[in-house]
Design an enzyme around this catalytic site. Structure first.
Site, PDB file in Angstrom:
ATOM      1  N   GLU A 187     -28.102  16.974 -20.314  1.00 14.82           N
ATOM      2  CA  GLU A 187     -29.226  17.586 -19.609  1.00 14.82           C
ATOM      3  C   GLU A 187     -30.458  17.649 -20.502  1.00 14.82           C
ATOM      4  OE1 GLU A 187     -31.140  18.054 -17.262  1.00 14.82           O
ATOM      5  OE2 GLU A 187     -29.910  19.356 -15.986  1.00 14.82           O
ATOM      6  N   ASP A 240      -1.181  -0.934   5.053  1.00 15.68           N
ATOM      7  CA  ASP A 240      -1.637   0.442   5.265  1.00 15.68           C
ATOM      8  C   ASP A 240      -0.985   1.042   6.514  1.00 15.68           C
ATOM      9  OD1 ASP A 240      -3.645   2.724   4.849  1.00 15.68           O
ATOM     10  OD2 ASP A 240      -4.163   2.041   6.856  1.00 15.68           O
ATOM     11  N   ASP A 292      -5.212  -2.824  -2.393  1.00 16.60           N
ATOM     12  CA  ASP A 292      -6.517  -2.183  -2.488  1.00 16.60           C
ATOM     13  C   ASP A 292      -6.543  -1.078  -3.532  1.00 16.60           C
ATOM     14  OD1 ASP A 292      -5.797   0.414  -1.220  1.00 16.60           O
ATOM     15  OD2 ASP A 292      -5.578  -0.776   0.586  1.00 16.60           O
ATOM     16  N   ASP A 296       0.852  -1.187   0.000  1.00 15.98           N
ATOM     17  CA  ASP A 296       0.000   0.000   0.000  1.00 15.98           C
ATOM     18  C   ASP A 296       0.888   1.238   0.000  1.00 15.98           C
ATOM     19  OD1 ASP A 296      -2.334   1.422  -0.067  1.00 15.98           O
ATOM     20  OD2 ASP A 296      -2.854   1.129   2.037  1.00 15.98           O
ATOM     21  N   HIS A 340     -21.830  18.869 -12.471  1.00 16.27           N
ATOM     22  CA  HIS A 340     -20.749  19.751 -12.919  1.00 16.27           C
ATOM     23  C   HIS A 340     -20.658  21.008 -12.056  1.00 16.27           C
ATOM     24  CE1 HIS A 340     -23.631  22.639 -14.518  1.00 16.27           C
ATOM     25  NE2 HIS A 340     -24.312  21.581 -14.968  1.00 16.27           N
TER      26      HIS A 340
END
Length: 443
Positions: free
Chosen positions: A324, A125, A76, A10, A248
């Site tokens: 949209e 981690d 991960d 990690d 947005h």
């Protein structure tokens, strides 16, 4: 017979880019014994660079133990796993040499890659965090001082696994509560694990990019007889396709509350909107769960999507179905102006999702194309987390259909510019709304 090692690696960055470090552990695949640990503070870098450095260090540690061993890498970071597995292209210039170095350490036939949820990668981690803490003190990580080894396997096994953003922990608590075992549930799942508080307000909103677009189309989304995810003894449905829905950033028309759909001037982001895009990009980079970016073709969405994708090292795919609503004759008008000029038409539009603005598009039509886009993207990104950069009407439509709610319920949702929402789609057809109108990253 050759040994088999598990390498868990990690990396992290406090700022992305910011002070960064990595951690890696080599585990005997048969006994589960920790054979080697390594960690290092690497200075200023991004999360992804730190993750790659952790991978390289873990592979080298495994090679030093036995150069002929087979290796299972578990991380991960979906990005690193997919790129090293050859399924995703490596485009970022900082990652190409690190990926090449990792490939040179262990041959393709010798090493395999597997994605694991973050809660299953705690050892690496913690090593990475120890390295970053040491760097903050002006030191380097010391194995002698490390306390990262998680030998209490029961702790890791007690936490339900799931994909990034998965609600498995919450579902586990719900099932335990229904069985009368709430005490056991609190031990089995971290409080708040993978749960995000939704910043919602139950207010009547009549604006998409302007005041009129909050009303939503009718659709085919109906409740099914299948028990909702997390509330029954259903079989494991696998990782859902998770849509992170980003409205947005602001345009010059947004604060003026003007209708701004797909049939108007196609405005670009304002300075405020560009700043919002930068902030949401930083927030999503810190989470590290988005694996792909899909955008409406309208300029304001493309600009927002490109800002986020550049931060994540991803490309942007365009999906016309996410555009949209076309507000026809009302494009560019305020709600008050539309009511003054088109009183009868506006009243009819508010009363029925099948009514379109003059020369525009009805919400029923929007539902139809958004549903097609949803099904297409759900199939393409099964088991993965994808960011959809779109508008108020498509986001509310996706949420409404996921809830099986009537069209009028969407007049009671609010979606701020650059807000985040999320819906997960499972293999049995059920959907789970996980987030609505989160604006915490903008504060």
């Amino acid at each position: 017979m050759a040994q088999e090692f598990i390498v868990e690696a990690d990396g992290g960055s406090r700022g992305n880019p910011g002070p960064a470090g990595y951690g890696a552990v080599v585990i005997d695949a048969v006994t589960g014994e920790t054979l080697a640990e390594t960690a290092e503070y690497v200075g200023i870098a991004t999360n992804n660079v730190a993750e790659y450095k952790g991978l390289v260090a873990g592979l080298k540690a495994a090679r030093d133990l036995d150069p002929d061993a087979t290796i299972r890498v578990r991380m991960d970071s979906k990005l690193v796993v997919e790129q090293m597995s050859g399924r995703w292209k490596i485009k970022h210039p900082d990652m190409k040499p690190l990926a090449a170095e990792a490939a040179a350490v262990a041959s393709g036939a010798q090493v395999t890659y597997q994605w694991i949820p973050r809660e299953k990668n705690k050892h690496a981690d913690r090593l990475a965090n120890e390295a970053m803490d040491a760097g903050k003190r002006g030191e380097q990580w010391s194995a002698a001082a490390s306390t990262a080894d998680l030998r209490a396997a029961s702790r890791a096994a007690a936490e339900p696994a799931g994909p990034p953003g998965d609600a498995a922990a919450g579902a586990a608590r719900a099932r335990a509560a229904l069985a009368g075992a709430t005490g056991k549930a609190s031990a089995a799942a971290r409080p708040g694990a993978d749960a995000v508080a939704a910043d919602t307000r139950a207010a009547r909103s009549v604006a998409a990019d302007g005041p009129g677009a909050s009303g939503e189309p009718s659709g085919t989304g109906t409740a099914t007889a299948t028990p909702p995810v997390g509330w029954g003894a259903a079989a494991d449905l696998g990782a859902p396709a998770t849509f992170v829905l980003l409205r947005h950033g602001e345009t010059p028309l947004t604060p003026e509350k003007r209708f701004s759909g797909s049939g108007g001037s196609d405005p670009s982001l304002s300075d405020a909107g560009r700043e919002q895009a930068v902030r949401v990009a930083a927030a999503l980079a810190a989470l590290g769960t988005v694996q792909a970016v899909v955008s409406s073709p309208l300029l304001r969405c493309q600009e927002t999507a490109r800002t986020v994708a550049a931060r994540l090292g991803l490309d942007v795919e365009l999906e016309p179905g996410l555009r949209e609503t076309d507000f026809g004759a009302w494009e560019g008008l305020t709600f008050a102006e539309a009511r003054e000029r088109y009183p009868d038409e506006l009243t009819a539009w508010l009363a029925s999702p099948n009514v379109a603005p003059p020369r525009g598009e009805s919400f029923a039509e929007v539902t139809s194309r958004v549903s097609v886009a949803r099904d297409k993207l759900q199939a393409a990104y099964a088991g993965r987390t994808v960011l959809l950069v779109t508008h108020v009407t498509p986001i509310k439509t996706l949420v409404r259909l996921a809830l099986g709610a009537p069209p009028e319920s969407l007049f009671r949702m609010e979606l701020s510019a650059a807000s985040l929402s999320a819906v997960a789609y499972y293999a049995d057809g059920n959907a789970s709304v996980r987030l609505l109108n989160d604006t915490g990253h903008l504060r």
